[in-house]
Enzyme design. Structure first.
Site, mmCIF file in Angstrom:
data_model
loop_
_atom_site.group_PDB
_atom_site.id
_atom_site.type_symbol
_atom_site.label_atom_id
_atom_site.label_comp_id
_atom_site.label_asym_id
_atom_site.label_seq_id
_atom_site.Cartn_x
_atom_site.Cartn_y
_atom_site.Cartn_z
ATOM 1 C CG ASN A 83 16.604 48.000 -71.449
ATOM 2 O OD1 ASN A 83 16.098 48.900 -70.800
ATOM 3 N ND2 ASN A 83 15.910 46.917 -71.823
ATOM 4 C CB VAL A 89 23.183 40.261 -69.271
ATOM 5 C CG1 VAL A 89 22.487 40.736 -70.535
ATOM 6 C CG2 VAL A 89 22.336 40.503 -68.028
ATOM 7 C CE1 TYR A 97 16.293 47.996 -60.525
ATOM 8 C CE2 TYR A 97 16.328 50.218 -59.621
ATOM 9 C CZ TYR A 97 16.069 49.360 -60.677
ATOM 10 O OH TYR A 97 15.609 49.859 -61.880
ATOM 11 C CG ASP A 112 14.646 39.543 -73.029
ATOM 12 O OD1 ASP A 112 14.365 40.749 -72.957
ATOM 13 O OD2 ASP A 112 14.348 38.717 -72.125
ATOM 14 C CB THR A 142 7.796 48.678 -68.126
ATOM 15 O OG1 THR A 142 8.442 48.403 -66.863
ATOM 16 C CG2 THR A 142 8.338 49.962 -68.705
HETATM 17 N N1 NAD Z 1 10.154 50.528 -65.329
HETATM 18 C C1 NAD Z 1 10.728 51.406 -64.535
HETATM 19 O O1 NAD Z 1 10.060 52.133 -63.776
HETATM 20 C C2 NAD Z 1 12.226 51.593 -64.545
HETATM 21 C C3 NAD Z 1 12.765 52.696 -63.882
HETATM 22 C C4 NAD Z 1 14.129 52.904 -63.889
HETATM 23 C C5 NAD Z 1 14.955 52.000 -64.545
HETATM 24 N N2 NAD Z 1 14.411 50.934 -65.172
HETATM 25 C C6 NAD Z 1 15.339 50.015 -65.848
HETATM 26 O O2 NAD Z 1 14.962 49.875 -67.198
HETATM 27 C C7 NAD Z 1 15.414 48.605 -67.683
HETATM 28 C C8 NAD Z 1 14.270 47.929 -68.402
HETATM 29 O O3 NAD Z 1 13.221 47.715 -67.480
HETATM 30 P P1 NAD Z 1 11.686 47.577 -67.918
HETATM 31 O O4 NAD Z 1 10.923 48.433 -67.000
HETATM 32 O O5 NAD Z 1 11.528 47.741 -69.381
HETATM 33 O O6 NAD Z 1 11.441 46.069 -67.445
HETATM 34 P P2 NAD Z 1 10.823 44.795 -68.164
HETATM 35 O O7 NAD Z 1 10.700 43.785 -67.085
HETATM 36 O O8 NAD Z 1 9.640 45.162 -68.974
HETATM 37 O O9 NAD Z 1 11.991 44.365 -69.170
HETATM 38 C C9 NAD Z 1 13.223 43.872 -68.741
HETATM 39 C C10 NAD Z 1 13.715 42.840 -69.739
HETATM 40 O O10 NAD Z 1 15.012 42.378 -69.297
HETATM 41 C C11 NAD Z 1 15.059 40.985 -69.496
HETATM 42 N N3 NAD Z 1 16.034 40.363 -68.613
HETATM 43 C C12 NAD Z 1 15.956 40.210 -67.261
HETATM 44 N N4 NAD Z 1 17.025 39.540 -66.820
HETATM 45 C C13 NAD Z 1 17.806 39.270 -67.900
HETATM 46 C C14 NAD Z 1 19.038 38.604 -68.090
HETATM 47 N N5 NAD Z 1 19.687 38.034 -67.070
HETATM 48 N N6 NAD Z 1 19.549 38.524 -69.342
HETATM 49 C C15 NAD Z 1 18.885 39.066 -70.386
HETATM 50 N N7 NAD Z 1 17.701 39.687 -70.288
HETATM 51 C C16 NAD Z 1 17.170 39.793 -69.047
HETATM 52 C C17 NAD Z 1 13.637 40.507 -69.191
HETATM 53 O O11 NAD Z 1 13.402 39.217 -69.750
HETATM 54 C C18 NAD Z 1 12.807 41.591 -69.819
HETATM 55 O O12 NAD Z 1 12.470 41.320 -71.165
HETATM 56 C C19 NAD Z 1 15.949 47.850 -66.462
HETATM 57 O O13 NAD Z 1 17.350 47.949 -66.421
HETATM 58 C C20 NAD Z 1 15.321 48.611 -65.297
HETATM 59 O O14 NAD Z 1 16.083 48.494 -64.107
HETATM 60 C C21 NAD Z 1 13.073 50.707 -65.209
#
Ligand code: NAD
Length: 250
Positions: free
Chosen positions: A90, A64, A155, A36, A190
């Site tokens: 993720n 990433v 997105y 992360d 989240t």
């Molecule tokens: N929460 C939702 O409703 C939802 C819905 C559909 C998809 N998603 C997807 O699920 C995944 C996780 O999201 P979440 O809701 O747990 O969000 P979150 O913000 O809780 O977690 C995302 C994590 O990714 C890390 N991150 C961001 N940019 C980064 C980078 N450049 N390199 C490494 N790490 C990085 C952040 O530091 C964070 O810890 C994402 O891909 C998001 O698009 C989330």
């Protein structure tokens, strides 16, 4: 124990869906690397979890968007854990801006993390997994990979790209013993949704026939299935974990 002795990398593992997935894998006997951007959060999560389960939990700082950091993550994980059996690709960010106001910088940043970042991690994983002759990559897409939504051009483009890239990678990797799938979460409770007010949240809830937001653990369970041998004949698919969002309107 469904992941006994396995080695797993979870990008974006310091928070939300990623962190829940880290813990589920540890519960099922795996050793897990939290990769992360969030250095101090990731390190303290790993320190809390390491020693709580049979497997090891490590933190590795990794952005990433940086190929050198991504490649180093895999080299170090192979050195320290002996291989990489599963990856949850993720890490991701949100982004809601009217399309006529989005700057190049914002658009490209979302693509760089949510699409190119997924490719960088998958490429590094394939190199390791081809040598092993086995492995499972799970990419995090979204309901917005198969549905459009206003003010989220970057997105939705990125997540749609993840869905179709997953198919291409799966076809390419299958003869070498590697499976590639995606997960399409609906709205999950989240930190990614922190910016939304109550009215917006109620609006989102109403889009899910099950009548609530999802929980990170529910996405983690889907990751666990796709990562494990239980999904040995599943590749190239996107498993929606969305409370019926994409099933249609009532
Ligand atoms: N929460 C939702 O409703 C939802 C819905 C559909 C998809 N998603 C997807 O699920 C995944 C996780 O999201 P979440 O809701 O747990 O969000 P979150 O913000 O809780 O977690 C995302 C994590 O990714 C890390 N991150 C961001 N940019 C980064 C980078 N450049 N390199 C490494 N790490 C990085 C952040 O530091 C964070 O810890 C994402 O891909 C998001 O698009 C989330």
């Amino acid at each position: 124990m469904r992941m006994q002795g396995k080695s797993v990398i979870v990008t974006g593992g310091a928070s939300g869906i990623g962190l829940a997935s880290v813990e589920r894998c540890l519960e099922e006997g795996a050793s897990v690397v939290i990769a992360d951007l969030k250095g101090s959060e990731g390190a303290s999560r790993a320190a809390e979890l390491d020693g709580k389960y049979a497997g090891t939990c490590l933190f590795k700082a990794c952005d990433v968007t940086d190929t050198v950091q991504v490649d180093r993550l895999f080299v170090e994980t192979v050195d320290e854990l002996g291989g990489v059996d599963s990856v949850f690709n993720n890490a991701g960010i949100g982004g809601v801006t009217p399309s006529d106001e989005v700057s190049d910088e914002e658009f490209l940043r979302i693509i760089d993390i949510n699409l190119s970042g997924v490719f960088r991690v998958a490429r590094a994983a394939l190199r390791v997994m081809y040598r092993q002759g086995s492995g499972s990559i799970v990419n995090c897409a979204s309901i917005l990979g198969v549905f459009g939504q206003s003010q989220t051009a970057a997105y939705t483009a990125a997540k749609g790209g993840v869905v179709n890239m997953t198919r291409s990678l799966a076809i390419e990797a299958a003869p070498k013993g590697v499976r590639v799938n995606a997960i399409g979460p609906g709205y999950i409770d989240t930190p990614l949704l922190e910016a939304l007010d109550d009215e917006m949240l109620q609006g989102l809830i109403s889009l899910h026939p099950i009548g609530r937001l999802g929980r990170s653990e529910e996405v983690a369970n889907a990751f666990l299935f796709l990562a494990s041998e239980e999904a040995s004949f599943v590749t190239g698919t996107t498993l929606m974990v969305d409370g019926g969002f994409t099933a249609g309107k009532s």
